[in-house]
Write an enzyme that holds these catalytic residues in place. Structure first.
Site, PDB file in Angstrom:
ATOM      1  N   HIS A 123      36.987 -40.987 -55.793  1.00 22.76           N
ATOM      2  CA  HIS A 123      37.728 -42.170 -55.323  1.00 22.76           C
ATOM      3  C   HIS A 123      37.707 -42.264 -53.799  1.00 22.76           C
ATOM      4  CE1 HIS A 123      41.162 -44.718 -54.270  1.00 22.76           C
ATOM      5  NE2 HIS A 123      41.783 -43.665 -53.755  1.00 22.76           N
ATOM      6  N   PHE A 124      37.971 -41.142 -53.134  1.00 23.91           N
ATOM      7  CA  PHE A 124      38.158 -41.344 -51.691  1.00 23.91           C
ATOM      8  C   PHE A 124      36.850 -41.397 -50.910  1.00 23.91           C
ATOM      9  CE2 PHE A 124      39.494 -36.670 -51.416  1.00 23.91           C
ATOM     10  CZ  PHE A 124      38.506 -36.246 -50.553  1.00 23.91           C
ATOM     11  N   HIS A 125      35.740 -40.955 -51.536  1.00 22.26           N
ATOM     12  CA  HIS A 125      34.486 -41.162 -50.803  1.00 22.26           C
ATOM     13  C   HIS A 125      34.090 -42.646 -50.798  1.00 22.26           C
ATOM     14  CE1 HIS A 125      34.121 -36.804 -50.585  1.00 22.26           C
ATOM     15  NE2 HIS A 125      33.272 -37.036 -49.605  1.00 22.26           N
ATOM     16  N   TYR A 184      45.878 -45.821 -44.650  1.00 21.39           N
ATOM     17  CA  TYR A 184      45.850 -47.178 -44.082  1.00 21.39           C
ATOM     18  C   TYR A 184      45.620 -47.141 -42.579  1.00 21.39           C
ATOM     19  CZ  TYR A 184      47.097 -48.442 -48.698  1.00 21.39           C
ATOM     20  OH  TYR A 184      47.053 -48.562 -50.047  1.00 21.39           O
ATOM     21  N   HIS A 219      49.779 -40.584 -47.642  1.00 19.43           N
ATOM     22  CA  HIS A 219      49.268 -41.853 -48.137  1.00 19.43           C
ATOM     23  C   HIS A 219      49.082 -42.845 -46.994  1.00 19.43           C
ATOM     24  CE1 HIS A 219      47.865 -45.043 -50.576  1.00 19.43           C
ATOM     25  NE2 HIS A 219      48.555 -45.807 -49.748  1.00 19.43           N
ATOM     26  N   ARG A 274      38.533 -30.285 -58.642  1.00 19.90           N
ATOM     27  CA  ARG A 274      38.246 -30.553 -57.234  1.00 19.90           C
ATOM     28  C   ARG A 274      38.536 -29.294 -56.419  1.00 19.90           C
ATOM     29  NH1 ARG A 274      43.127 -34.191 -54.730  1.00 19.90           N
ATOM     30  NH2 ARG A 274      41.709 -34.114 -52.989  1.00 19.90           N
ATOM     31  N   ARG A 275      38.072 -29.278 -55.164  1.00 24.01           N
ATOM     32  CA  ARG A 275      38.389 -28.193 -54.233  1.00 24.01           C
ATOM     33  C   ARG A 275      38.090 -26.814 -54.802  1.00 24.01           C
ATOM     34  NH1 ARG A 275      44.401 -30.393 -53.000  1.00 24.01           N
ATOM     35  NH2 ARG A 275      43.864 -31.913 -51.419  1.00 24.01           N
TER      36      ARG A 275
HETATM   37 FE1  HAS Z   1      43.566 -43.686 -52.477  1.00 21.12          FE
HETATM   38  C1  HAS Z   1      44.103 -40.433 -53.503  1.00 21.12           C
HETATM   39  C2  HAS Z   1      45.784 -44.829 -54.829  1.00 21.12           C
HETATM   40  C3  HAS Z   1      43.223 -46.895 -51.258  1.00 21.12           C
HETATM   41  C4  HAS Z   1      41.986 -42.469 -49.657  1.00 21.12           C
HETATM   42  N1  HAS Z   1      43.107 -41.821 -51.748  1.00 21.12           N
HETATM   43  C5  HAS Z   1      43.409 -40.605 -52.331  1.00 21.12           C
HETATM   44  C6  HAS Z   1      42.906 -39.547 -51.506  1.00 21.12           C
HETATM   45  C7  HAS Z   1      42.339 -40.122 -50.394  1.00 21.12           C
HETATM   46  C8  HAS Z   1      42.473 -41.546 -50.562  1.00 21.12           C
HETATM   47  C9  HAS Z   1      41.712 -39.409 -49.207  1.00 21.12           C
HETATM   48  O1  HAS Z   1      47.933 -43.636 -56.710  1.00 21.12           O
HETATM   49  C10 HAS Z   1      42.964 -38.063 -51.859  1.00 21.12           C
HETATM   50  C11 HAS Z   1      43.946 -37.293 -51.066  1.00 21.12           C
HETATM   51  C12 HAS Z   1      43.886 -35.829 -51.447  1.00 21.12           C
HETATM   52  O2  HAS Z   1      43.159 -35.073 -50.777  1.00 21.12           O
HETATM   53  O3  HAS Z   1      44.523 -35.440 -52.428  1.00 21.12           O
HETATM   54  N2  HAS Z   1      44.315 -45.519 -52.996  1.00 21.12           N
HETATM   55  C13 HAS Z   1      45.204 -45.761 -53.981  1.00 21.12           C
HETATM   56  C14 HAS Z   1      45.514 -47.182 -54.037  1.00 21.12           C
HETATM   57  C15 HAS Z   1      44.769 -47.763 -53.035  1.00 21.12           C
HETATM   58  C16 HAS Z   1      44.043 -46.710 -52.370  1.00 21.12           C
HETATM   59  C17 HAS Z   1      46.435 -47.883 -54.987  1.00 21.12           C
HETATM   60  N3  HAS Z   1      42.743 -44.523 -50.804  1.00 21.12           N
HETATM   61  C18 HAS Z   1      42.730 -45.854 -50.498  1.00 21.12           C
HETATM   62  C19 HAS Z   1      42.093 -46.059 -49.229  1.00 21.12           C
HETATM   63  C20 HAS Z   1      41.744 -44.803 -48.766  1.00 21.12           C
HETATM   64  C21 HAS Z   1      42.161 -43.853 -49.777  1.00 21.12           C
HETATM   65  C22 HAS Z   1      41.903 -47.403 -48.559  1.00 21.12           C
HETATM   66  C23 HAS Z   1      41.082 -44.370 -47.505  1.00 21.12           C
HETATM   67  C24 HAS Z   1      40.663 -45.135 -46.544  1.00 21.12           C
HETATM   68  N4  HAS Z   1      44.694 -42.796 -53.906  1.00 21.12           N
HETATM   69  C25 HAS Z   1      45.565 -43.443 -54.758  1.00 21.12           C
HETATM   70  C26 HAS Z   1      46.255 -42.449 -55.590  1.00 21.12           C
HETATM   71  C27 HAS Z   1      45.794 -41.190 -55.201  1.00 21.12           C
HETATM   72  C28 HAS Z   1      44.812 -41.444 -54.150  1.00 21.12           C
HETATM   73  C29 HAS Z   1      47.272 -42.686 -56.634  1.00 21.12           C
HETATM   74  C30 HAS Z   1      46.260 -39.829 -55.717  1.00 21.12           C
HETATM   75  C31 HAS Z   1      45.319 -39.218 -56.637  1.00 21.12           C
HETATM   76  C32 HAS Z   1      45.720 -37.807 -57.014  1.00 21.12           C
HETATM   77  O4  HAS Z   1      45.952 -37.569 -58.194  1.00 21.12           O
HETATM   78  O5  HAS Z   1      45.784 -36.921 -56.148  1.00 21.12           O
HETATM   79  C33 HAS Z   1      44.771 -49.248 -52.675  1.00 21.12           C
HETATM   80  O6  HAS Z   1      45.141 -49.415 -51.333  1.00 21.12           O
HETATM   81  C34 HAS Z   1      43.434 -49.880 -52.945  1.00 21.12           C
HETATM   82  C35 HAS Z   1      43.444 -51.353 -52.672  1.00 21.12           C
HETATM   83  C36 HAS Z   1      42.047 -51.871 -52.432  1.00 21.12           C
HETATM   84  C37 HAS Z   1      41.510 -52.898 -53.064  1.00 21.12           C
HETATM   85  C38 HAS Z   1      40.076 -53.290 -52.766  1.00 21.12           C
HETATM   86  C39 HAS Z   1      39.988 -54.590 -52.011  1.00 21.12           C
HETATM   87  C40 HAS Z   1      38.554 -54.879 -51.652  1.00 21.12           C
HETATM   88  C41 HAS Z   1      38.140 -55.316 -50.447  1.00 21.12           C
HETATM   89  C42 HAS Z   1      36.679 -55.572 -50.224  1.00 21.12           C
HETATM   90  C43 HAS Z   1      36.366 -56.991 -50.559  1.00 21.12           C
HETATM   91  C44 HAS Z   1      34.931 -57.255 -50.632  1.00 21.12           C
HETATM   92  C45 HAS Z   1      34.347 -58.319 -50.088  1.00 21.12           C
HETATM   93  C46 HAS Z   1      32.902 -58.468 -50.311  1.00 21.12           C
HETATM   94  C47 HAS Z   1      35.080 -59.340 -49.298  1.00 21.12           C
HETATM   95  C48 HAS Z   1      42.276 -53.670 -54.064  1.00 21.12           C
HETATM   96  C49 HAS Z   1      39.100 -55.608 -49.349  1.00 21.12           C
HETATM   97  C50 HAS Z   1      32.471 -59.885 -50.181  1.00 21.12           C
HETATM   98  C51 HAS Z   1      31.515 -60.242 -51.202  1.00 21.12           C
HETATM   99  C52 HAS Z   1      31.796 -60.705 -52.441  1.00 21.12           C
HETATM  100  C53 HAS Z   1      30.710 -61.181 -53.323  1.00 21.12           C
HETATM  101  C54 HAS Z   1      33.141 -60.800 -53.024  1.00 21.12           C
HETATM  102 CU    CU Z   2      47.806 -42.497 -51.717  1.00 23.98          CU
END
Ligand code: HAS
Ligand code: CU
Length: 554
Positions: free
Chosen positions: A380-382, A233, A229, A443-444
């Site tokens: 999700h991760f793409h 980050y 995990h 998947r996979r």
């Molecule tokens: Fe995830 C699975 C939960 C973030 C990557 N994640 C994965 C896998 C990958 C991955 C590669 O709880 C699969 C791994 C595998 O092969 O099995 N993920 C989360 C959570 C977050 C999260 C809670 N993941 C990421 C990030 C990744 C990433 C970042 C890569 C870089 N993820 C999971 C969970 C799994 C999971 C479970 C397991 C699933 C399973 O069953 O196997 C959080 O960190 C997300 C927080 C992000 C936000 C978005 C904030 C938005 C921003 C942009 C703002 C936009 C602006 C635009 C400013 C809350 C910062 C301006 C304009 C306007 C008009 C507003």
């Molecule tokens: Cu994770």
């Protein structure tokens, strides 16, 4: 009182020699990304029931997926981050870097990459980037990956040393923002890699060489996800550095809060590791209590990203207003969309909103259990690593490669097209795969080899496949711009972009900022938190090892 930092006082004496290793890391990173991504469209076609394996240079879906995941997820990210996380802080602090040490780390990482590639390209390591045991690759695959990590940790040590040096020479001063963020990410990386490094060194490498009679799949699986995990980050935080510090400046505005930016990075340091079990929701042999505990911690790592969304959006708003944008959303249209670096990063953020939102859904175990091991997860991760990370890195490269190579960006309009196509393709593949996952498509899996394919759902399948092809065009555009830039003649100094460090006001006298700057203390707190959350679980796993997987020759 506040101090202004970040403005680079001209080119430091050795900035030229710093640029060479930084460029080397970044070019290897993008070469890995281009080769890895070239295998992407065939994966997308697999999910549209079109089986091209045999006619593309991989023997199976699994070999293609391994090359795709290892090169994009592990090699591209680690090389790019190592390059920028030593270069930016060194330039900001204006310190002397031990370049021999950095080049040695680079050589070790290249050696590691060669080992890993020799195994994957010859189809002797089709074990995916997660390399779950008892699936077994030949030992060079694992040794190679270990060397890539070791090299990056050597550079981490150098940056951490530089910051300590700077603090000694500037008593009472607060670490400038980029150096603060970079050091925090390096410390996080050191804590993160404890899992994968021990998994490789103590179990998998000796097992793959035939020195261990068997291996415990649950123990190695859990060590992998200890790292798995927090590694996401490590992938995304260099992009956050760019969003916080560089992007507002590139767009003509300024970061609205240095203190909030520091707090977000500190929270990532404290809470990123102790959540790995949310990848093991369905793993048998781990008590529900441990999983619940880590689900609880998963909710702690969402606020720093939400804070980032708020701070960066507000900072971009200052830019849009400064450029004459009016009203609630007028500022958005007023951003310099003809600048590929700005356009790419803003698009990465937009797509990341859906990526983050699906992460928040997955954080709840009952939701995760419904879609775990379906195509929803790669969906999700793409739209996290493929956008927030990869698209931001591509967008950064449109000023960074000219900056490091001393050349002008080639075909700027094609660069703008590339980021739009990338954002559209990644969004499409994210939506297509998640949609298929909701129907239960696994998947996979080499589903296109099934006859008949039981997972035929034409609309999402078409979206996935078409998006894969859009991404291929985006990749070709990126390649054209990058190769064109590198082959261009050297530009006049005035045409070479500088690092877009903004002028950031640091609240030097704030008690909170001073407290946050005590990174030694916070490393200790992070370590203790990890020990409390993971310690008892590993104690049980280590004292009840069941090396059931027989050690058959590869
Ligand atoms: Fe995830 C699975 C939960 C973030 C990557 N994640 C994965 C896998 C990958 C991955 C590669 O709880 C699969 C791994 C595998 O092969 O099995 N993920 C989360 C959570 C977050 C999260 C809670 N993941 C990421 C990030 C990744 C990433 C970042 C890569 C870089 N993820 C999971 C969970 C799994 C999971 C479970 C397991 C699933 C399973 O069953 O196997 C959080 O960190 C997300 C927080 C992000 C936000 C978005 C904030 C938005 C921003 C942009 C703002 C936009 C602006 C635009 C400013 C809350 C910062 C301006 C304009 C306007 C008009 C507003
Ligand atoms: Cu994770």
């Amino acid at each position: 009182m506040s101090a202004i930092t970040g403005a680079v006082p001209g080119e430091a004496a050795d900035s030229g020699s710093l640029k060479a290793p930084a460029l080397a890391f970044i070019l290897v990173a993008f070469a890995a990304m281009v080769v890895g991504s070239a295998f992407g469209p065939s994966q997308a076609l697999n999910y549209a029931n079109i089986n091209v394996y045999g006619s593309v240079p991989t023997s199976s879906y699994y070999q293609g997926l391994t090359i795709h995941g290892v090169l994009n997820g592990l090699v591209f990210t680690t090389f790019f981050n190592t390059g920028v996380l030593f270069y930016f802080p060194a330039r900001e602090l204006n310190v002397r870097v031990n370049l021999g040490w950095v080049w040695l780390a680079f050589a070790i990482m290249i050696l590691g990459l060669a080992f890993t590639l020799s195994a994957t390209l010859t189809n002797n390591a089709s074990v995916l980037y997660t390399f779950y045991t008892p699936l077994k690759a030949t030992w060079p695959f694992y040794v190679g990956l270990a060397l890539v990590v070791v090299g990056s940790l050597m550079v981490a040590a150098e940056t951490i040393r530089q910051r300590a040096d700077w603090k000694r020479r500037n008593p009472g001063r607060i670490t400038p923002l980029v150096a603060y963020m970079s050091t925090t990410v390096w410390i996080l990386w050191a804590l993160t890699t404890i899992g994968i490094v021990s998994e490789l060194l103590f179990w998998i490498i000796p097992w793959s060489m035939g020195f261990l009679a068997g291996i415990d799949p649950l123990l190695t699986f859990t060590l992998f996800w200890y790292t798995g995990h927090a590694i996401v980050y490590f992938w995304v935080l260099p992009a956050y550095i760019s969003w916080y510090v560089f992007l507002p400046h590139e767009a003509g505005g300024h970061l609205i809060s240095d203190t909030l930016a520091r707090l977000a990075f500190l929270m990532f340091l404290l809470f990123s590791v102790e959540v790995g079990l949310h990848h093991e929701t369905t793993a048998p042999g781990i008590a529900m209590g441990w999983k619940m505990e880590q689900m609880f911690f998963t909710f702690f790592i969402i606020p720093p990203s939400l804070m980032t969304a708020f701070t960066v959006a507000a900072s971009l708003e200052t830019a849009g207003h400064a450029r004459g944008g009016r009203g609630w959303f007028g500022w958005l249209g007023a951003l310099p969309w003809d600048n590929p670096s700005v356009a790419g990063q803003v698009l990465a953020m937009f797509t990341f909103i859906l990526g983050g939102a699906t992460g928040i859904l997955l954080a709840s175990m009952p939701n995760d259990a419904m879609v775990h091991d379906t195509a929803f997860i790669p969906g999700h991760f793409h739209i996290t690593v493929g956008t927030a990370t990869a698209l931001t890195f591509i967008a950064m490269s449109y000023w960074l490669i000219p900056h490091l190579s001393g050349r002008k960006l080639y075909a700027k309009k094609v660069a703008v097209v590339s980021v739009w196509l990338w954002a559209a393709g990644m969004m499409g593949i994210g939506v297509g795969l998640m949609w298929q996952g909701l129907y239960g498509t696994p998947r996979r899996d080499w589903i296109s080899a099934l006859s008949p394919d039981p997972f035929v759902h034409p609309i999402p399948m078409a979206i996935t496949a078409a998006s894969g092809l859009v991404l291929l065009v985006a990749l070709l555009c990126f390649l054209l711009v990058t190769i064109g830039t590198l082959l261009s003649p050297r530009a006049q100094a005035a045409d070479v972009p500088a690092i877009p460090f903004g002028n950031v006001a640091i609240a030097e006298t704030s008690r909170w900022v001073r407290l946050m700057d005590r990174l030694g203390l916070w490393t200790l707190v992070a370590f203790l938190l990890i020990a409390v959350v993971y310690g008892p679980l590993f104690w049980v796993l280590l004292t009840h090892q069941i090396p059931i997987a027989p050690n058959t020759a590869y």
